[in-house]
Design a protein around this motif. Structure first.
Motif, PDB file in Angstrom:
ATOM      1  N   THR A 382       0.811  -1.210   0.000  1.00 28.27           N
ATOM      2  CA  THR A 382       0.000   0.000   0.000  1.00 28.27           C
ATOM      3  C   THR A 382       0.847   1.265   0.000  1.00 28.27           C
ATOM      4  O   THR A 382       0.475   2.278  -0.571  1.00 28.27           O
ATOM      5  N   GLY A 383       1.993   1.199   0.708  1.00 29.56           N
ATOM      6  CA  GLY A 383       2.696   2.424   1.043  1.00 29.56           C
ATOM      7  C   GLY A 383       2.069   3.015   2.301  1.00 29.56           C
ATOM      8  O   GLY A 383       1.030   2.524   2.772  1.00 29.56           O
ATOM      9  N   LYS A 384       2.672   4.018   2.887  1.00 30.05           N
ATOM     10  CA  LYS A 384       2.141   4.632   4.102  1.00 30.05           C
ATOM     11  C   LYS A 384       1.201   5.773   3.741  1.00 30.05           C
ATOM     12  O   LYS A 384       1.324   6.394   2.700  1.00 30.05           O
ATOM     13  N   GLY A 385       0.234   6.038   4.631  1.00 27.46           N
ATOM     14  CA  GLY A 385      -0.685   7.139   4.408  1.00 27.46           C
ATOM     15  C   GLY A 385      -2.124   6.749   4.642  1.00 27.46           C
ATOM     16  O   GLY A 385      -2.415   5.739   5.280  1.00 27.46           O
ATOM     17  N   LYS A 386      -3.047   7.552   4.102  1.00 30.50           N
ATOM     18  CA  LYS A 386      -4.478   7.305   4.268  1.00 30.50           C
ATOM     19  C   LYS A 386      -5.051   6.667   3.005  1.00 30.50           C
ATOM     20  O   LYS A 386      -4.696   7.034   1.886  1.00 30.50           O
ATOM     21  N   PHE A 387      -5.989   5.715   3.227  1.00 30.70           N
ATOM     22  CA  PHE A 387      -6.577   4.982   2.119  1.00 30.70           C
ATOM     23  C   PHE A 387      -8.075   4.828   2.347  1.00 30.70           C
ATOM     24  O   PHE A 387      -8.523   4.657   3.473  1.00 30.70           O
ATOM     25  N   THR A 388      -8.835   4.879   1.258  1.00 27.02           N
ATOM     26  CA  THR A 388     -10.288   4.767   1.340  1.00 27.02           C
ATOM     27  C   THR A 388     -10.718   3.319   1.173  1.00 27.02           C
ATOM     28  O   THR A 388     -10.300   2.634   0.237  1.00 27.02           O
ATOM     29  N   ILE A 389     -11.564   2.865   2.110  1.00 31.99           N
ATOM     30  CA  ILE A 389     -12.122   1.513   2.080  1.00 31.99           C
ATOM     31  C   ILE A 389     -13.570   1.612   1.602  1.00 31.99           C
ATOM     32  O   ILE A 389     -14.365   2.366   2.152  1.00 31.99           O
ATOM     33  N   VAL A 390     -13.906   0.821   0.561  1.00 32.33           N
ATOM     34  CA  VAL A 390     -15.244   0.900  -0.021  1.00 32.33           C
ATOM     35  C   VAL A 390     -16.097  -0.330   0.272  1.00 32.33           C
ATOM     36  O   VAL A 390     -17.290  -0.350  -0.028  1.00 32.33           O
ATOM     37  N   LYS A 391     -15.483  -1.363   0.872  1.00 34.85           N
ATOM     38  CA  LYS A 391     -16.224  -2.569   1.213  1.00 34.85           C
ATOM     39  C   LYS A 391     -15.475  -3.324   2.289  1.00 34.85           C
ATOM     40  O   LYS A 391     -14.247  -3.281   2.341  1.00 34.85           O
ATOM     41  N   ILE A 392     -16.203  -3.980   3.183  1.00 30.09           N
ATOM     42  CA  ILE A 392     -15.556  -4.773   4.218  1.00 30.09           C
ATOM     43  C   ILE A 392     -16.095  -6.204   4.177  1.00 30.09           C
ATOM     44  O   ILE A 392     -17.209  -6.446   3.715  1.00 30.09           O
ATOM     45  N   ALA A 393     -15.268  -7.136   4.649  1.00 31.20           N
ATOM     46  CA  ALA A 393     -15.671  -8.541   4.651  1.00 31.20           C
ATOM     47  C   ALA A 393     -14.857  -9.305   5.687  1.00 31.20           C
ATOM     48  O   ALA A 393     -13.724  -8.922   6.005  1.00 31.20           O
TER      49      ALA A 393
END
Length: 422
Positions: A382-393
């Motif tokens: 991913t690399g470091k930082g903020k990431f958007t999650i659009v689905k969880i499971a």
């Protein structure tokens, strides 16, 4: 892969001398946690055996047990498929049995749970898959079969759906957890015949627990495992340690210790047996009971009110959590019935996560059983930082898995969400 020839000359399938015209190959899986192809090959080599296949496939070698590569288009008739509405695949199909990893446990029918951290199971499945591809390619060349032609290569489950085998779920019941399919298998066999290298999901580093701490414990175990393959006794507290003996149902042994992960009882200096409650029954000595009075267990269940769903009980909470991580749909409860893991709130998507303490590898599905994304043969991070999650499971290896927004199209980019919420 090394291929050994060890015909089961005392098995009725061999001694009757019947032959078949080979029209296809059927792939089976043991249906029990036995990784050694020699075990069932030896047990089935007797006049009372009710099954016999042409080959047993392991991680490193295969054992040929019936003549099948002497005359093109001909082979000894095996006992493997049973019967369906339209007859039996025994009459036209070669039969291959794939061994299964010691790190799984069946909990009903073809349903199973993971006992380890997932690494050994995945390594075993990928290795036997590749070996089966290699062997099937050899057989298809020898018997002049087209692996992509309809009905030439079938799993036991597919053969059942065609009415020529009994009702089984193999091999898909294990392969589905790793994104493997029979369609892919048939194509990989064809590619191998054409000299094209295959990639069935990469390699995996197997966790070695053989040197873990062993605590003193006084008591006895009675083997309650009823599988025909027996219960392996190993030289160290690890699923890949050397098998030094095989215990049968009803055998009793003195226990002198238990491994730190609570998965192995120590029987002697170099003898360890599984501590899985469905495999053995432990009885502590009076002194051992007195020394542990008042201590409770952490139980791994689907719900507290469903004790029948319990797949493990541990003195150490971290051991219970590890088992829970590897099996989606389960939770850890303390002795009072309070949920202590995962205790995670499912957030409304989309939301943002912060990767703070290092980069995360991106997987193709929600769980450690799925392979990593790769670029030039190397895992993608991913690399470091903020990431958007659009689905969880839910998935093995973490409390929850999140789908990265940049992979939303194919839904094939997932990261674990443990301790990564903003």
């Amino acid at each position: 892969m090394m291929i050994k020839r060890r015909y089961q000359q005392r098995n009725g399938a061999y001694t009757c001398g019947r032959k078949i015209n080979v029209k296809g190959i059927m792939l089976h899986s043991y249906g029990c946690p036995q990784p050694d192809p020699n075990v069932l090959a030896e047990k089935w080599d007797n006049p009372n055996a009710s099954a016999c296949v042409h080959v047993h496939i392991g991680m490193e070698n295969a054992i040929l047990t019936l003549p099948c590569d002497i005359e093109a288009g001909k082979a000894a008739r095996a006992w493997h498929a049973g019967k369906g509405k339209k007859g039996s695949g025994n009459d036209t199909y070669l039969a291959a049995e794939m061994t299964e990893p010691a790190t799984i446990k069946y909990i009903g029918g073809s349903n199973w749970i993971e006992l380890g951290d997932g690494s050994n199971t995945k390594a075993h499945v990928l290795s036997t898959y590749k070996n089966a591809v290699e062997l099937f390619a050899q057989w298809c060349r020898f018997h002049r079969l087209d692996p992509l032609a309809d009905g030439v290569i079938l799993s036991h489950r597919e053969a059942c759906s065609r009415g020529i085998a009994s009702n089984h779920g193999d091999v898909e019941h294990i392969w589905n957890q790793f994104g493997l399919t029979m369609a892919q298998f048939r194509q990989d066999v064809k590619n191998t015949m054409n000299g094209i290298c295959i990639d069935s999901g990469g390699s995996v580093m197997v966790t070695d627990t053989s040197n873990q701490e062993v605590k003193s414990l006084d008591g006895f175990v009675t083997v309650i495992y009823s599988g025909k393959d027996g219960l392996n006794i190993r030289s160290a507290p690890d699923y890949n340690a050397k098998i030094v003996a095989v215990a049968d149902e009803g055998d009793e042994h003195t226990v002198i210790g238990i491994s730190k992960d609570e998965k192995w009882y120590k029987l002697d200096a170099n003898m360890y047996i599984s501590a899985v409650p469905d495999y053995v029954r432990f009885r502590a000595t009076s002194a051992q009971k007195a020394s542990t009075t008042g201590t409770g267990y952490y139980r791994v269940r689907q719900t507290w009110d469903n004790p029948g769903s319990q797949i493990g009980a541990f003195k150490a909470k971290e051991n219970a959590i590890e088992l829970c991580k590897q099996n989606s749909g389960y939770k850890v409860y303390d002795q009072s019935g309070k949920e202590v893991y995962p205790c995670i709130t499912k957030k409304t998507v989309p939301f943002t996560v912060q990767i703070k303490n290092g980069e995360l590898r991106i997987r193709r599905g929600p769980g450690t059983s799925f392979d990593y994304h790769k670029k030039n043969g190397q895992p993608v991070y991913t690399g470091k930082g903020k990431f958007t999650i659009v689905k969880i499971a839910e998935g093995v290896g973490a409390k929850m898995w999140g789908l990265l927004k940049s992979y939303a199209g194919k839904e094939d980019g997932w990261i674990p969400l443990d301790d990564n919420f903003v």
